[in-house]
Design a protein around this motif. Structure first.
Motif, PDB file in Angstrom:
ATOM      1  N   TYR A  13     -14.606 110.316  54.808  1.00 17.98           N
ATOM      2  CA  TYR A  13     -15.908 109.714  54.503  1.00 17.98           C
ATOM      3  C   TYR A  13     -16.936 110.237  55.498  1.00 17.98           C
ATOM      4  O   TYR A  13     -16.591 110.624  56.624  1.00 17.98           O
ATOM      5  N   LEU A  14     -18.180 110.218  55.048  1.00 15.50           N
ATOM      6  CA  LEU A  14     -19.247 110.659  55.936  1.00 15.50           C
ATOM      7  C   LEU A  14     -19.268 109.734  57.156  1.00 15.50           C
ATOM      8  O   LEU A  14     -19.062 108.535  57.031  1.00 15.50           O
ATOM      9  N   MET A  16     -17.082 109.797  59.532  1.00 22.63           N
ATOM     10  CA  MET A  16     -15.768 109.723  60.190  1.00 22.63           C
ATOM     11  C   MET A  16     -15.687 110.832  61.246  1.00 22.63           C
ATOM     12  O   MET A  16     -16.261 111.902  61.060  1.00 22.63           O
ATOM     13  N   ALA A  22      -9.288 109.504  55.674  1.00 28.80           N
ATOM     14  CA  ALA A  22      -8.875 108.378  54.828  1.00 28.80           C
ATOM     15  C   ALA A  22      -7.635 108.766  54.028  1.00 28.80           C
ATOM     16  O   ALA A  22      -6.725 107.965  53.828  1.00 28.80           O
ATOM     17  N   ALA A  41      -0.456  99.510  54.640  1.00 29.41           N
ATOM     18  CA  ALA A  41      -1.165  98.544  55.476  1.00 29.41           C
ATOM     19  C   ALA A  41      -2.671  98.623  55.229  1.00 29.41           C
ATOM     20  O   ALA A  41      -3.164  99.538  54.562  1.00 29.41           O
ATOM     21  N   HIS A  42      -3.387  97.688  55.781  1.00 26.95           N
ATOM     22  CA  HIS A  42      -4.839  97.673  55.815  1.00 26.95           C
ATOM     23  C   HIS A  42      -5.350  99.025  56.345  1.00 26.95           C
ATOM     24  O   HIS A  42      -4.912  99.472  57.408  1.00 26.95           O
ATOM     25  N   GLY A  43      -6.193  99.685  55.573  1.00 28.81           N
ATOM     26  CA  GLY A  43      -6.777 100.950  56.033  1.00 28.81           C
ATOM     27  C   GLY A  43      -5.894 102.167  55.825  1.00 28.81           C
ATOM     28  O   GLY A  43      -6.221 103.271  56.274  1.00 28.81           O
ATOM     29  N   ALA A  44      -4.754 101.996  55.141  1.00 30.78           N
ATOM     30  CA  ALA A  44      -3.818 103.121  54.961  1.00 30.78           C
ATOM     31  C   ALA A  44      -4.331 104.177  53.984  1.00 30.78           C
ATOM     32  O   ALA A  44      -3.830 105.303  53.959  1.00 30.78           O
ATOM     33  N   GLY A  45      -5.308 103.806  53.137  1.00 30.38           N
ATOM     34  CA  GLY A  45      -5.867 104.782  52.196  1.00 30.38           C
ATOM     35  C   GLY A  45      -5.641 104.446  50.725  1.00 30.38           C
ATOM     36  O   GLY A  45      -5.947 105.254  49.846  1.00 30.38           O
ATOM     37  N   LYS A  46      -5.160 103.228  50.450  1.00 30.08           N
ATOM     38  CA  LYS A  46      -4.854 102.837  49.062  1.00 30.08           C
ATOM     39  C   LYS A  46      -6.098 102.910  48.169  1.00 30.08           C
ATOM     40  O   LYS A  46      -6.078 103.509  47.090  1.00 30.08           O
ATOM     41  N   THR A  47      -7.174 102.269  48.641  1.00 25.60           N
ATOM     42  CA  THR A  47      -8.413 102.266  47.853  1.00 25.60           C
ATOM     43  C   THR A  47      -8.955 103.688  47.701  1.00 25.60           C
ATOM     44  O   THR A  47      -9.391 104.079  46.610  1.00 25.60           O
ATOM     45  N   THR A  48      -8.893 104.460  48.749  1.00 29.94           N
ATOM     46  CA  THR A  48      -9.409 105.832  48.686  1.00 29.94           C
ATOM     47  C   THR A  48      -8.646 106.644  47.641  1.00 29.94           C
ATOM     48  O   THR A  48      -9.247 107.420  46.887  1.00 29.94           O
ATOM     49  N   ILE A  61     -19.350 107.402  46.034  1.00 27.64           N
ATOM     50  CA  ILE A  61     -19.247 107.132  47.469  1.00 27.64           C
ATOM     51  C   ILE A  61     -19.026 108.493  48.132  1.00 27.64           C
ATOM     52  O   ILE A  61     -18.001 109.137  47.905  1.00 27.64           O
ATOM     53  N   GLU A 171      -5.756  96.329  43.988  1.00 24.92           N
ATOM     54  CA  GLU A 171      -5.496  94.936  44.382  1.00 24.92           C
ATOM     55  C   GLU A 171      -6.139  93.945  43.408  1.00 24.92           C
ATOM     56  O   GLU A 171      -6.918  93.080  43.817  1.00 24.92           O
TER      57      GLU A 171
HETATM   58  N1  LIG Z   1     -17.076 103.970  52.556  1.00 24.69           N
HETATM   59  C1  LIG Z   1     -16.414 104.265  53.688  1.00 24.69           C
HETATM   60  N2  LIG Z   1     -17.017 104.889  54.716  1.00 24.69           N
HETATM   61  C2  LIG Z   1     -16.347 105.209  55.850  1.00 24.69           C
HETATM   62  N3  LIG Z   1     -15.035 104.952  56.048  1.00 24.69           N
HETATM   63  C3  LIG Z   1     -14.376 104.324  55.070  1.00 24.69           C
HETATM   64  C4  LIG Z   1     -15.010 103.938  53.829  1.00 24.69           C
HETATM   65  N4  LIG Z   1     -14.098 103.328  53.034  1.00 24.69           N
HETATM   66  C5  LIG Z   1     -12.944 103.321  53.742  1.00 24.69           C
HETATM   67  N5  LIG Z   1     -13.094 103.914  54.948  1.00 24.69           N
HETATM   68  C6  LIG Z   1     -12.034 104.151  55.949  1.00 24.69           C
HETATM   69  O1  LIG Z   1     -11.041 104.969  55.345  1.00 24.69           O
HETATM   70  C7  LIG Z   1      -9.724 104.550  55.718  1.00 24.69           C
HETATM   71  C8  LIG Z   1      -8.929 104.198  54.462  1.00 24.69           C
HETATM   72  O2  LIG Z   1      -9.533 103.048  53.874  1.00 24.69           O
HETATM   73  P1  LIG Z   1      -9.085 102.445  52.486  1.00 24.69           P
HETATM   74  O3  LIG Z   1     -10.126 101.452  52.115  1.00 24.69           O
HETATM   75  O4  LIG Z   1      -8.803 103.537  51.547  1.00 24.69           O
HETATM   76  O5  LIG Z   1      -7.721 101.723  52.895  1.00 24.69           O
HETATM   77  P2  LIG Z   1      -6.892 100.594  52.115  1.00 24.69           P
HETATM   78  O6  LIG Z   1      -5.459 100.981  52.251  1.00 24.69           O
HETATM   79  O7  LIG Z   1      -7.434 100.401  50.777  1.00 24.69           O
HETATM   80  O8  LIG Z   1      -7.150  99.306  53.019  1.00 24.69           O
HETATM   81  P3  LIG Z   1      -7.225  97.749  52.591  1.00 24.69           P
HETATM   82  O9  LIG Z   1      -5.807  97.243  52.624  1.00 24.69           O
HETATM   83  O10 LIG Z   1      -8.039  97.145  53.681  1.00 24.69           O
HETATM   84  O11 LIG Z   1      -7.856  97.644  51.251  1.00 24.69           O
HETATM   85  C9  LIG Z   1      -9.916 103.391  56.682  1.00 24.69           C
HETATM   86  O12 LIG Z   1      -9.899 103.926  57.982  1.00 24.69           O
HETATM   87  C10 LIG Z   1     -11.304 102.873  56.361  1.00 24.69           C
HETATM   88  O13 LIG Z   1     -11.916 102.291  57.472  1.00 24.69           O
END
Ligand SMILES: Nc1ncnc2c1ncn2[C@@H]1O[C@H](COP(=O)(O)OP(=O)(O)OP(=O)(O)O)[C@@H](O)[C@H]1O
Ligand SMILES: [Mg+2]
Length: 279
Positions: A13-14, A16, A22, A41-48, A61, A171
Motif C-alpha cells: 500500500y502507498l 508502507m 501486505a 492473524a490480524h494484519g496477515a493479508g487476508k483482506t488484501t 485502493i 469475514e
Molecule cells: N489501505 C491500507 N493502507 C495501508 N496499509 C494497509 C491498508 N490496508 C491494510 N494495510 C496493511 O496491510 C497489511 C495487511 O492487512 P490486511 O487488512 O490485508 O490484513 P487482514 O489479514 O485482513 O487483517 P484483519 O484480520 O485485521 O482483517 C497490514 O499490515 C495492514 O496494516
C-alpha cells in the motif's frame, strides 16, 4: 482450468515502508467450484488477498502490485471493478456499509442498473438472486430494517444478481449473531454446491471451515505458510495456534491430546471425531 491463478503476487500500500508488504510473493491456483478458506492473524493479508481478486486493490485502493493475477480469465488491475463484478461477486464484513438504497429490490438492482442491463433481465436476475439467498418476499422491505444475517444475504444477492462465477467473502459473519452466521454459511455452501460457484472466504469460524472448505490457505505476514485440506492443515496448527493467530477446531485439539485413540488420522469435524472414537 484454474479459475484463479496468482503467481508471485506482492502488494504494497502507498505509504508502507520499502520492506513492508501486505502480500509478499503469494502464489496459488484455485479451481472452478473450489471452496477456499483464507486463515491468518490480524494484519496477515487476508483482506488484501480478497481485494486483489476482486480488483478493488489496486483499482480503488491504491497500491503497488507486482507479479501476475488472473481471475476468471481476466486480469483484475486492467479492468474496471464494476465490470469484473460480473465475474467476481464480493461480500464484506460490515453489512450496513454495503447498503445504500430504500428497498431490498433497489439494492439488488443497483449493480445491474449501473451496467446498463435491460429491465426484464434485471427483474429476472433479482428474482433468482433473492430466491437463492432465501429473501423472496423481502423486495419492498428497507435494507436497514432487516437483521444482520438478512443484510449479509442481501449483499450476497446483490453480488449474485451479476451472475458471477466466483464469490469472495471477507469475514462475512464477523458482525453477526449465531443465527445470522448460520444463515450466511448455509447460503454460502448452497451457492458453492448447488450453483457451482467458486468460493474464497476469509473466516475465523474454523469449525465451519473444517466442514465446508476443500482447501485452507494460511497467511502469515503476507506469505502463504500452509495450504492444503482441513485434514492436512489443522492438525499441523495445534501447537502453533498462538503464533499464527488461528484457532483449530475443538475436536482437533482434543484428538491431538489423545493420540493413542486417533493415531495419525486426527479429526477436524465432529463426525470424523465420532467415527474415529468408535474404532
Ligand atoms: N489501505 C491500507 N493502507 C495501508 N496499509 C494497509 C491498508 N490496508 C491494510 N494495510 C496493511 O496491510 C497489511 C495487511 O492487512 P490486511 O487488512 O490485508 O490484513 P487482514 O489479514 O485482513 O487483517 P484483519 O484480520 O485485521 O482483517 C497490514 O499490515 C495492514 O496494516
Ligand atoms: Mg481483513
Amino acid at each position: 482450468m484454474s479459475d484463479i491463478k496468482i503467481q508471485n503476487l506482492t502488494v504494497q500500500y502507498l505509504g508502507m515502508d520499502e520492506n513492508e508488504k501486505a502480500l509478499d510473493g503469494v502464489s496459488l491456483e484455485i479451481e472452478q467450484g473450489e471452496f477456499v478458506a483464507i486463515l491468518g492473524a490480524h494484519g496477515a493479508g487476508k483482506t488484501t488477498l480478497c481485494l486483489s481478486i476482486n480488483g478493488i486493490v489496486p483499482n480503488m485502493i491504491a497500491a503497488d502490485m507486482y507479479g501476475n493475477i488472473e481471475v476468471a480469465g481476466q486480469v483484475p488491475p486492467k479492468i474496471p471493478v464494476r465490470e469484473l463484478a460480473t465475474k467476481v461477486g464480493s461480500v464484506f464484513d460490515n453489512p450496513e456499509f454495503q447498503m445504500s438504497q430504500l428497498t431490498v429490490f433497489e439494492e439488488v438492482a443497483l449493480g445491474l442498473q449501473n451496467l446498463g442491463v435491460d429491465k426484464e433481465t434485471i427483474e429476472k436476475n433479482i428474482s433468482g438472486a433473492l430466491e437463492m439467498v432465501g429473501l423472496k418476499g423481502f423486495e419492498e422491505r428497507s435494507p436497514f430494517e432487516i437483521s444482520g444475517g438478512q443484510q449479509q444475504r442481501l449483499a450476497m444477492a446483490s453480488a449474485l444478481s451479476m451472475k458471477p462465477e466466483i464469490l469472495v467473502l471477507d469475514e462475512p459473519t464477523s458482525n453477526l449473531d449465531p443465527i445470522g452466521k448460520e444463515e450466511v454459511f448455509t447460503v454460502t455452501r448452497k451457492i458453492n454446491q448447488e450453483e457451482g460457484l467458486t468460493v474464497v472466504i476469509a473466516e475465523h469460524e474454523v469449525e465451519v471451515i473444517a466442514e465446508f472448505a476443500d482447501t485452507i490457505i494460511l497467511l502469515e505476514e503476507g506469505k502463504i505458510s500452509k495450504a492444503g485440506t482441513p485434514q492436512e492443515v489443522f492438525p499441523e496448527l495445534v501447537d502453533i495456534q498462538r503464533d499464527v493467530g488461528v484457532r483449530v477446531p475443538q475436536v482437533t485439539e482434543f484428538a491431538s491430546k489423545a493420540p493413542k485413540k486417533f493415531g495419525n488420522s486426527i479429526p477436524v469435524t465432529l463426525s470424523e471425531a465420532i467415527e474415529g472414537y468408535k474404532k
